[in-house]
Design a protein around this motif. Sequence first.
Motif, mmCIF file in Angstrom:
data_model
loop_
_atom_site.group_PDB
_atom_site.id
_atom_site.type_symbol
_atom_site.label_atom_id
_atom_site.label_comp_id
_atom_site.label_asym_id
_atom_site.label_seq_id
_atom_site.Cartn_x
_atom_site.Cartn_y
_atom_site.Cartn_z
ATOM 1 N N ILE A 253 0.901 -1.100 -0.038
ATOM 2 C CA ILE A 253 0.087 -0.047 0.161
ATOM 3 C C ILE A 253 0.831 1.491 0.181
ATOM 4 C CG2 ILE A 253 -1.793 1.303 1.263
ATOM 5 C CD1 ILE A 253 -2.393 -1.379 2.688
ATOM 6 N N ILE A 254 0.762 2.166 -0.928
ATOM 7 C CA ILE A 254 1.307 3.311 -1.114
ATOM 8 C C ILE A 254 0.325 4.506 -0.693
ATOM 9 C CG2 ILE A 254 2.632 4.870 -2.527
ATOM 10 C CD1 ILE A 254 3.662 2.319 -3.974
ATOM 11 N N GLU A 255 0.904 5.202 0.429
ATOM 12 C CA GLU A 255 0.034 6.602 0.460
ATOM 13 C C GLU A 255 0.499 7.589 0.608
ATOM 14 O OE1 GLU A 255 -3.179 5.895 3.741
ATOM 15 O OE2 GLU A 255 -1.908 4.250 4.126
ATOM 16 N N PRO A 256 0.444 8.484 -0.631
ATOM 17 C CA PRO A 256 1.200 9.891 -0.620
ATOM 18 C C PRO A 256 0.268 10.709 0.285
ATOM 19 C CG PRO A 256 0.528 9.148 -2.671
ATOM 20 C CD PRO A 256 -0.360 8.442 -1.921
ATOM 21 N N ASP A 257 1.346 11.708 0.951
ATOM 22 C CA ASP A 257 0.685 12.659 1.855
ATOM 23 C C ASP A 257 -0.513 13.304 1.244
ATOM 24 O OD1 ASP A 257 1.974 11.944 3.832
ATOM 25 O OD2 ASP A 257 3.600 13.552 3.624
ATOM 26 N N GLN A 258 -0.103 13.635 -0.223
ATOM 27 C CA GLN A 258 -1.200 14.297 -1.042
ATOM 28 C C GLN A 258 -1.115 13.585 -2.428
ATOM 29 O OE1 GLN A 258 -0.816 18.368 -1.544
ATOM 30 N NE2 GLN A 258 -0.653 19.069 0.669
ATOM 31 N N GLY A 259 -2.360 13.250 -2.933
ATOM 32 C CA GLY A 259 -2.839 12.290 -3.711
ATOM 33 C C GLY A 259 -3.289 11.081 -3.678
ATOM 34 N N GLU A 260 -3.503 10.269 -4.524
ATOM 35 C CA GLU A 260 -4.243 9.001 -4.147
ATOM 36 C C GLU A 260 -3.692 7.852 -3.799
ATOM 37 O OE1 GLU A 260 -6.392 7.945 -7.912
ATOM 38 O OE2 GLU A 260 -7.335 9.981 -8.231
ATOM 39 N N TYR B 239 -2.756 4.036 -3.548
ATOM 40 C CA TYR B 239 -2.548 2.840 -4.235
ATOM 41 C C TYR B 239 -2.230 1.483 -3.522
ATOM 42 C CZ TYR B 239 -0.136 -0.630 -7.432
ATOM 43 O OH TYR B 239 0.211 -1.787 -7.820
ATOM 44 N N GLN B 240 -3.075 0.409 -3.845
ATOM 45 C CA GLN B 240 -2.887 -0.851 -3.221
ATOM 46 C C GLN B 240 -2.598 -1.982 -4.297
ATOM 47 O OE1 GLN B 240 -4.813 -2.066 0.310
ATOM 48 N NE2 GLN B 240 -6.020 -3.598 -1.045
#
Length: 316
Positions: free
Chosen positions: A142-149, A151-152
């Motif tokens: 799981i990738i979670e940008p501080d700002q943005g969508e 992704y999993q």
Amino acid sequence: MIHSSGLLIFLLDRHTQISAKIAMTDQQKRFIFEQADIRGEVVQLEQAYELAIKNRNFPEPIEQLLGQFLAAASLMSSTLKFDGTLSLQAKGSGPLNLIMAESSNQKSLRAVARMDESVDFNAIDTSDIRTLIGSDGYLAIIIEPDQGERYQGIVPLDSDNLAGCLEHYFHQSEQIETRFWFAQSKQRCAGLLLQALPKQVIANAHDNAEYWQTVNHLAETVKPEELLDLDQDVLIYRLFNEFEVRAFDSRPVKFECGCSRERSAKALLSLGENEVNQMIKELGVITIDCQFCLKQYNFNDSDITELFLQQKPTLH
């Protein structure tokens, strides 16, 4: 030949003798092959690993697997080109029903595992991640940008070890050839990553394929004690001294949990005033435990009253 870069710190040819220095742990180093489109990362953890398992009373196989997850999350987060976090987690219905590690792009790590404490882990095959997680288990990145969508990516656990599962993920989901090697002891954990880069101008496709096979063959010779204990420049030189390798400055890695009293208060606010008031009436004190660092945040009746008063608009 190894170039060590930020600024070129040192230059060695393959005939230079290099002494075996002891690793400075809680560091990660990136390196690239000058003759091929291949990059690498090596990470060695001690204090971060110690803090992740401290006071958990995990069986040794779970401690070791958690060390692999920590090393893997740190290695994989090196690809983040933005502020945010990468989480690596496995879930299932087995005796170890959740294991997770998270790394920010700034190399702050944290991890957690949940297990069935009634299980005798000495009586099962703990060498197979599928036995621990369960036959229905899966691996999620799981990738979670501080700002943005957010992704999993999800893949089944189709290998008996974490390295094999991750390699399958990159092959299936990212179409990027990637290899992992992990090692762990009671005090340390470490990981090595090799990744074939998209075609650049360094070598043609045939030469890149040959370099990839050779580099992987060399990496297969790494011993757990070398991965855990050798200085990172020494390790890279020992494995790949027949290639020109540019090694960049090591980056510090640390265990750091993002929990706070303020975040816990926000979680209570999200439940709503009526529900929280009912909880405080029944319990007297609401305690929120951080699953990562085991800190506790307590809220009594006056804390809850003040918390919701701050959220109400002031009339003028």
